[in-house]
Design an enzyme around this catalytic site. Structure first.
Site, mmCIF file in Angstrom:
data_model
loop_
_atom_site.group_PDB
_atom_site.id
_atom_site.type_symbol
_atom_site.label_atom_id
_atom_site.label_comp_id
_atom_site.label_asym_id
_atom_site.label_seq_id
_atom_site.Cartn_x
_atom_site.Cartn_y
_atom_site.Cartn_z
ATOM 1 N N TYR A 13 16.135 -154.860 -24.541
ATOM 2 C CA TYR A 13 15.076 -155.144 -23.927
ATOM 3 C C TYR A 13 14.559 -156.668 -23.883
ATOM 4 O O TYR A 13 13.792 -157.063 -22.853
ATOM 5 C CB TYR A 13 13.801 -154.294 -24.500
ATOM 6 N N GLY A 15 16.714 -159.430 -25.175
ATOM 7 C CA GLY A 15 17.991 -160.190 -24.781
ATOM 8 C C GLY A 15 18.176 -160.454 -23.166
ATOM 9 O O GLY A 15 18.561 -161.005 -22.549
ATOM 10 N N ASP A 35 27.201 -157.666 -26.937
ATOM 11 C CA ASP A 35 26.503 -156.518 -27.650
ATOM 12 C C ASP A 35 27.729 -155.721 -28.168
ATOM 13 O O ASP A 35 28.588 -155.663 -27.678
ATOM 14 C CB ASP A 35 25.592 -155.663 -26.791
ATOM 15 N N PRO A 94 14.524 -152.804 -36.714
ATOM 16 C CA PRO A 94 13.614 -151.582 -36.988
ATOM 17 C C PRO A 94 13.107 -151.589 -38.361
ATOM 18 O O PRO A 94 13.428 -152.425 -39.222
ATOM 19 C CB PRO A 94 14.680 -150.507 -36.609
ATOM 20 N N PHE A 223 -2.763 -158.710 -33.858
ATOM 21 C CA PHE A 223 -4.155 -158.790 -33.142
ATOM 22 C C PHE A 223 -4.202 -158.027 -32.143
ATOM 23 O O PHE A 223 -5.423 -157.420 -31.755
ATOM 24 C CB PHE A 223 -4.228 -160.248 -32.865
ATOM 25 N N CYS A 273 7.412 -152.134 -31.151
ATOM 26 C CA CYS A 273 6.841 -153.228 -32.010
ATOM 27 C C CYS A 273 5.854 -153.134 -32.672
ATOM 28 O O CYS A 273 5.654 -153.454 -33.927
ATOM 29 C CB CYS A 273 7.245 -154.547 -31.256
ATOM 30 N N PHE A 274 4.664 -152.927 -31.973
ATOM 31 C CA PHE A 274 3.389 -152.849 -32.758
ATOM 32 C C PHE A 274 3.402 -152.156 -34.055
ATOM 33 O O PHE A 274 2.941 -152.817 -35.067
ATOM 34 C CB PHE A 274 2.267 -152.292 -31.915
ATOM 35 N N LYS A 276 6.063 -151.516 -36.164
ATOM 36 C CA LYS A 276 6.915 -151.912 -36.862
ATOM 37 C C LYS A 276 6.510 -153.128 -37.302
ATOM 38 O O LYS A 276 6.628 -153.498 -38.524
ATOM 39 C CB LYS A 276 8.122 -151.935 -36.044
ATOM 40 N N LYS A 336 4.568 -146.862 -21.892
ATOM 41 C CA LYS A 336 3.599 -147.337 -21.236
ATOM 42 C C LYS A 336 4.044 -147.324 -19.621
ATOM 43 O O LYS A 336 5.418 -146.995 -19.547
ATOM 44 C CB LYS A 336 3.168 -148.746 -21.451
HETATM 45 P P1 NAD Z 1 17.114 -153.182 -28.518
HETATM 46 O O1 NAD Z 1 17.261 -152.250 -29.609
HETATM 47 O O2 NAD Z 1 16.674 -152.957 -27.075
HETATM 48 O O3 NAD Z 1 18.382 -154.425 -28.407
HETATM 49 C C1 NAD Z 1 19.049 -154.824 -29.421
HETATM 50 C C2 NAD Z 1 20.621 -154.928 -29.068
HETATM 51 O O4 NAD Z 1 21.302 -155.455 -30.280
HETATM 52 C C3 NAD Z 1 21.387 -153.371 -28.877
HETATM 53 O O5 NAD Z 1 21.754 -153.140 -27.674
HETATM 54 C C4 NAD Z 1 22.231 -153.281 -30.234
HETATM 55 O O6 NAD Z 1 23.464 -152.825 -29.850
HETATM 56 C C5 NAD Z 1 22.487 -154.814 -30.504
HETATM 57 N N1 NAD Z 1 22.966 -155.180 -31.725
HETATM 58 C C6 NAD Z 1 22.777 -154.788 -32.888
HETATM 59 N N2 NAD Z 1 23.245 -155.471 -33.740
HETATM 60 C C7 NAD Z 1 24.338 -155.978 -33.230
HETATM 61 C C8 NAD Z 1 25.331 -156.943 -33.768
HETATM 62 N N3 NAD Z 1 25.398 -157.080 -35.060
HETATM 63 N N4 NAD Z 1 26.171 -157.530 -32.743
HETATM 64 C C9 NAD Z 1 26.023 -157.473 -31.498
HETATM 65 N N5 NAD Z 1 24.687 -156.666 -30.871
HETATM 66 C C10 NAD Z 1 24.147 -156.073 -31.716
HETATM 67 O O7 NAD Z 1 16.060 -154.150 -29.042
HETATM 68 P P2 NAD Z 1 14.942 -155.066 -28.411
HETATM 69 O O8 NAD Z 1 13.674 -154.233 -27.898
HETATM 70 O O9 NAD Z 1 15.806 -155.923 -27.426
HETATM 71 O O10 NAD Z 1 14.269 -156.060 -29.489
HETATM 72 C C11 NAD Z 1 15.062 -156.964 -30.235
HETATM 73 C C12 NAD Z 1 14.291 -157.825 -31.010
HETATM 74 O O11 NAD Z 1 13.231 -158.318 -30.264
HETATM 75 C C13 NAD Z 1 13.330 -157.164 -31.992
HETATM 76 O O12 NAD Z 1 13.328 -157.919 -33.050
HETATM 77 C C14 NAD Z 1 11.876 -156.898 -31.345
HETATM 78 O O13 NAD Z 1 11.078 -156.706 -32.398
HETATM 79 C C15 NAD Z 1 12.003 -158.115 -30.698
HETATM 80 N N6 NAD Z 1 10.969 -158.103 -29.420
HETATM 81 C C16 NAD Z 1 10.879 -156.836 -28.663
HETATM 82 C C17 NAD Z 1 10.068 -156.934 -27.603
HETATM 83 C C18 NAD Z 1 10.189 -155.805 -26.826
HETATM 84 O O14 NAD Z 1 9.263 -155.710 -25.839
HETATM 85 N N7 NAD Z 1 11.163 -154.779 -26.853
HETATM 86 C C19 NAD Z 1 9.381 -158.070 -27.238
HETATM 87 C C20 NAD Z 1 9.228 -159.197 -28.215
HETATM 88 C C21 NAD Z 1 10.223 -159.148 -29.173
HETATM 89 C C1 UGA Z 2 3.770 -156.042 -26.829
HETATM 90 C C2 UGA Z 2 3.202 -157.178 -26.844
HETATM 91 O O1 UGA Z 2 2.092 -157.084 -25.556
HETATM 92 C C3 UGA Z 2 3.851 -158.373 -26.631
HETATM 93 O O2 UGA Z 2 3.380 -159.532 -26.448
HETATM 94 C C4 UGA Z 2 5.343 -158.475 -27.519
HETATM 95 O O3 UGA Z 2 5.961 -159.243 -27.181
HETATM 96 C C5 UGA Z 2 5.783 -157.155 -27.481
HETATM 97 O O4 UGA Z 2 4.936 -156.060 -28.019
HETATM 98 C C6 UGA Z 2 6.777 -156.848 -28.718
HETATM 99 O O5 UGA Z 2 6.926 -157.868 -29.562
HETATM 100 O O6 UGA Z 2 7.650 -155.974 -28.488
HETATM 101 P P1 UGA Z 2 4.694 -154.017 -25.394
HETATM 102 O O7 UGA Z 2 4.669 -153.451 -26.653
HETATM 103 O O8 UGA Z 2 6.104 -154.171 -24.567
HETATM 104 O O9 UGA Z 2 4.400 -155.572 -25.679
HETATM 105 O O10 UGA Z 2 3.582 -153.453 -24.447
HETATM 106 P P2 UGA Z 2 1.926 -153.695 -24.612
HETATM 107 O O11 UGA Z 2 1.582 -153.958 -23.154
HETATM 108 O O12 UGA Z 2 1.612 -154.756 -25.809
HETATM 109 O O13 UGA Z 2 1.474 -152.165 -24.983
HETATM 110 C C7 UGA Z 2 1.639 -151.751 -26.132
HETATM 111 C C8 UGA Z 2 1.103 -150.253 -26.135
HETATM 112 O O14 UGA Z 2 -0.189 -150.586 -26.323
HETATM 113 C C9 UGA Z 2 1.467 -149.267 -25.027
HETATM 114 O O15 UGA Z 2 1.598 -148.140 -25.730
HETATM 115 C C10 UGA Z 2 0.221 -149.410 -24.228
HETATM 116 O O16 UGA Z 2 -0.262 -148.308 -23.452
HETATM 117 C C11 UGA Z 2 -0.958 -149.782 -25.464
HETATM 118 N N1 UGA Z 2 -2.263 -150.384 -24.879
HETATM 119 C C12 UGA Z 2 -2.121 -151.612 -24.403
HETATM 120 C C13 UGA Z 2 -3.317 -149.657 -24.975
HETATM 121 O O17 UGA Z 2 -3.351 -148.332 -25.174
HETATM 122 N N2 UGA Z 2 -4.438 -150.281 -24.383
HETATM 123 C C14 UGA Z 2 -4.459 -151.504 -24.010
HETATM 124 O O18 UGA Z 2 -5.559 -152.104 -23.570
HETATM 125 C C15 UGA Z 2 -3.250 -152.267 -23.973
#
Ligand code: NAD
Ligand code: UGA
Length: 459
Positions: A13, A15, A35, A94, A223, A273-274, A276, A336
């Site tokens: 999500y 990358g 990947d 995770p 926050f 993420c929140f 975790k 969401k």
């Molecule tokens: P994700 O699970 O969607 O994707 C991670 C990918 O990494 C998977 O497809 C997995 O197969 C791959 N992977 C794992 N180990 C590997 C390896 N050794 N070599 C190659 N590929 C490998 O995870 P995500 O949601 O993209 O989150 C990634 C990171 O970004 C996390 O640390 C998360 O906290 C952070 N993050 C996520 C979001 C979000 O909205 N999902 C936002 C900001 C930050």
């Molecule tokens: C959140 C942060 O907003 C991003 O900045 C961050 O990069 C990301 O986590 C991450 O590190 O993974 P995300 O979890 O994708 O993004 O979505 P949000 O919009 O933050 O919503 C998180 C959860 O809170 C959802 O379940 C949403 O429905 C809930 N939420 C959000 C509420 O219940 N009320 C609100 O006012 C806002």
């Protein structure tokens, strides 16, 4: 160092969307996302862009525009590492499910594997960018691995956490509030800043030391989640005092010091993420013996769990203290709207609770598959796969899901739920017909007029 080729390890999500935007805005740089998950890479390469593994508004168009030109998806990890000057680590981090720190600390095994792989493969100098969310001081560990395994190669490590939110990822990436780059080497920081500089103004590119950058990411999520738990705490008080949480949120949000965003009361926050990241923050604080700090942040999670639980408790209590044998329709399973991601979605926990009370649950979500819903439920290990399949069904139509149900629980704020034919739904439901609006998206007066008994959060 001139950056001609970038590799991103992890096609998830973060990358996927992040690299798609970098490729779009830097047509002269070749971006390869790799990947270990072959099915995921195949889905990213699907000629039908409506079948990409991630649903994000606007993403399919950008992938279509850049894929095969300067954006590539591949399972050839070593080749991509070898060829690139800059490598992003964007793998999952995770919560640990075993050993020391189980249930709290971030599991860094995937990040470590990436670092070891980079060290093994690299034959020329590399800039390694932490894009994954990592505990403060992780760069130290990565540095140590790269230094001790790599040959004569020089590695520069940068922290560049991602702040995109799912459902708005493309917009967030195109117009970020800020881009954060932490590092020791000004030259390496400049290399990455130049890439963002193709579309982000210089004043929005923050340069810090590595540790501030790592900790800022955990702090930002803590926050944001804290605001949701704060308004959800007030929502419970509203329900006891005839105050309306939406009115309270508006009244406090107009104070410019508080601000109006992230004050939407809900059934509880979900997402990968929140929880975790806060658990990780709590764990780190405890590791340093900072128990008051740890307790303070832990309360955000405790309140969120309470909010999910009290939503299902209220539903059961209102349905005359039993849902056994009753059909409960759930609208939405994603955490969401505008995403197919279900990780830690409140819907999973509410469904599990209702199933424990022997309800028959039917789910409709416009973007989440039946298989994913069952997987999420099975992951909890509360009952056997067969039992889950028997008790919880999915439907491709909201009207089918709602037909003959005793109550509907709105779990995700998908826009389409607002414009359903609620008159028809009322006629098709058992009476009295109950709505439990976990997202406050419907209008109470309108629903009462149709005949529904309507319950919202904090009203
Ligand atoms: P994700 O699970 O969607 O994707 C991670 C990918 O990494 C998977 O497809 C997995 O197969 C791959 N992977 C794992 N180990 C590997 C390896 N050794 N070599 C190659 N590929 C490998 O995870 P995500 O949601 O993209 O989150 C990634 C990171 O970004 C996390 O640390 C998360 O906290 C952070 N993050 C996520 C979001 C979000 O909205 N999902 C936002 C900001 C930050
Ligand atoms: C959140 C942060 O907003 C991003 O900045 C961050 O990069 C990301 O986590 C991450 O590190 O993974 P995300 O979890 O994708 O993004 O979505 P949000 O919009 O933050 O919503 C998180 C959860 O809170 C959802 O379940 C949403 O429905 C809930 N939420 C959000 C509420 O219940 N009320 C609100 O006012 C806002």
């Amino acid at each position: 160092m001139k950056i001609n080729k970038i590799c991103c390890i992890g096609a998830g999500y973060v990358g996927g969307p992040t690299m798609a935007i970098i490729a779009k805005k830097n047509p002269n740089i070749q971006v390869t996302i790799v990947d270990i998950n072959e099915a995921r890479i195949a889905a990213w390469n699907n000629s039908d862009v409506s079948k990409l593994p991630i649903y994000e508004p606007g993403l399919a168009e950008i992938v279509k525009e850049t894929r095969g030109k300067n954006l590539f998806f591949s399972t050839e990890i070593d080749k991509a590492i070898d060829e690139s000057e800059m490598i992003f680590i964007s793998v999952n981090t995770p919560t640990k499910t075993y050993g020391i720190g189980k249930g709290m600390a971030a599991d860094l095994k995937y990040v470590e594997l990436c670092a070891r792989n980079i060290a093994k493969v690299a034959k020329s100098d590399k800039i390694v960018v932490e894009k994954s969310t990592l505990p403060v001081r992780t760069a130290q560990a990565i540095k140590s691995i790269l230094k001790n395994i790599g040959s004569d190669v020089n590695f520069n490590i940068l922290s560049n956490p991602e702040f995109l939110a799912e459902g708005t990822a493309v917009q967030d990436l195109l117009t970020p509030d800020r881009v954060l780059i932490g590092g020791e080497s000004d030259e390496a920081i400049d290399c990455l800043a130049n890439i963002y500089g193709s579309w982000v103004s210089e004043d929005k590119i923050l340069r810090t030391n590595v540790w501030s950058s790592e900790l800022s990411k955990l702090t930002a999520n803590a926050f944001l989640a804290q605001r949701v738990s704060s308004i959800n705490a007030i929502s419970e008080l509203c329900e006891h005092t005839e105050a309306d949480v939406n009115e309270v949120a508006k009244a406090i949000g107009m104070d410019s010091r508080i601000g109006s965003k992230f004050l939407q009361a809900s059934v509880g926050f979900g997402g990968s993420c929140f929880q975790k990241d806060i658990l990780n923050l709590v764990y780190i604080a405890r590791t340093y013996g900072l128990n008051e700090v740890a307790d303070y942040w832990e309360q955000v999670i405790i309140l969120n769990d309470h909010q999910k639980r009290r939503f299902s408790d209220r539903l059961i209590k209102t349905l005359y203290n039993t849902v056994s044998g009753k059909k409960i329709a759930m609208l939405g399973w994603a955490f969401k709207k505008d995403t197919n991601d279900t990780r830690e979605s409140a819907a999973i926990y509410v469904a599990d609770h209702l199933l424990n009370e022997q309800a028959e649950v039917v789910v409709y979500d416009p973007k989440v598959s039946k298989e994913k819903i069952q997987l999420d439920l099975n992951y909890l290990n509360t009952r056997t796969q067969e039992e889950n399949e028997q008790l919880l069904k999915s439907s491709d139509s909201p009207y089918q899901a709602l037909k003959d149900s005793h109550a509907v629980a709105i779990m995700t704020e998908w826009d389409e739920f607002k414009t359903l034919d609620w008159n028809k739904i009322y006629n098709d439901m058992k009476k009295p017909a109950f709505i439990f609006d976990g997202r406050n998206i419907l209008n109470k007066a309108d629903m009462n007029k149709i005949g529904f008994e309507y319950y919202a959060i904090g009203k």
